[in-house]
Scaffold this active site. Structure first.
Site, PDB file in Angstrom:
ATOM      1  N   HIS A  47       0.847  -1.196   0.000  1.00 32.11           N
ATOM      2  CA  HIS A  47       0.000   0.000   0.000  1.00 32.11           C
ATOM      3  C   HIS A  47       0.885   1.249   0.000  1.00 32.11           C
ATOM      4  CE1 HIS A  47      -3.724   2.269   1.298  1.00 32.11           C
ATOM      5  NE2 HIS A  47      -2.776   3.123   1.662  1.00 32.11           N
ATOM      6  N   GLU A  48       1.887   1.271   0.874  1.00 31.28           N
ATOM      7  CA  GLU A  48       2.770   2.430   0.958  1.00 31.28           C
ATOM      8  C   GLU A  48       3.679   2.535  -0.266  1.00 31.28           C
ATOM      9  OE1 GLU A  48       2.488   4.800   3.101  1.00 31.28           O
ATOM     10  OE2 GLU A  48       0.866   3.743   4.106  1.00 31.28           O
ATOM     11  N   HIS A  90       1.877   4.140  -3.140  1.00 31.63           N
ATOM     12  CA  HIS A  90       1.854   5.605  -3.057  1.00 31.63           C
ATOM     13  C   HIS A  90       3.150   6.194  -3.618  1.00 31.63           C
ATOM     14  CE1 HIS A  90      -1.849   5.938  -0.909  1.00 31.63           C
ATOM     15  NE2 HIS A  90      -1.410   5.472   0.240  1.00 31.63           N
TER      16      HIS A  90
END
Length: 214
Positions: free
Chosen positions: A24-25, A28
């Protein structure tokens, strides 16, 4: 589905949760890089090493407690740094960067559903492998559905607030920036009080994803 004790539950949940938060990170940071911002890359945050993204409380303690007591699994990682002014089209690109996180959770949920199918197929021939793999696959779908749905809530600093700010007038983004220091407290209060009940949405998303494979 096999019954799991607390230790087994944590062992089954740990890989999907760590992978969900890590990717998820990274998602980004990767989209930010594609949009011109090298901040995450220069700080080593495009790594698949979970240790670079783990927040001891938000990534380990809180999700573990929530998993044991049951209910909504809530947690967070160290946010990937994004420099707004380095993005080529800051308002649009920040929305894309934010959306990348929940999108990665959707893709991972599909991957874990496939793992659950494989585990289901192995249950008879190799139960020692098939049963844990199926349990982990289902857990992976649920964890990613939870994180994906949660992050789309338009309360700063969640991703949904940045996506919304990218689509609405600038004054909305300014208002959200003022709320952000209190956003986590507001979110916890809404979830703990039951005012914000995301479980029906999460269950529907998980069921839909699993139904595509079973």
């Amino acid at each position: 589905m096999i019954e799991l004790n607390t230790i087994q539950l944590l062992v089954i949940l740990a890989p999907p949760l760590l992978l969900a938060i890590t990717l998820h990170e990274v998602a980004h940071g990767w989209v930010a890089l594609r949009c011109g911002d090298t901040t995450a890359q220069s700080q080593g945050r495009l790594s698949l090493n979970p240790l670079r993204h783990i927040d001891p409380i938000g990534t380990v303690l809180v999700p573990a407690v929530m998993a044991v007591i049951g209910g909504f699994i809530f947690g967070w990682a160290k946010p990937v740094p994004v420099s707004y002014n380095r993005l080529r089209q800051p308002k649009r690109d920040m929305a894309l960067v934010a959306l990348a996180g929940p999108a990665s959770n959707l893709l991972m949920a599909l991957g874990w559903a496939l793992a659950a199918v494989i585990g289901h197929g192995l249950q008879t021939a190799l139960p020692w492998l098939g049963q844990p793999l199926m349990a982990m696959g289902v857990a992976g779908v649920n964890v990613n559905a939870m994180l994906g749905v949660l992050n789309l809530v338009p309360i700063p600093p969640l991703d949904g607030s940045r996506v919304l700010a990218g689509m609405l007038p600038d004054r909305v983004g300014q208002t959200m920036a003022q709320i952000e220091p209190y956003g986590l407290i507001i979110l916890v209060l809404l979830l703990s009080s039951g005012v914000l009940n995301l479980m029906p949405v999460v269950s529907s998303v998980s069921h839909l994803i699993l139904s595509l494979f079973f």
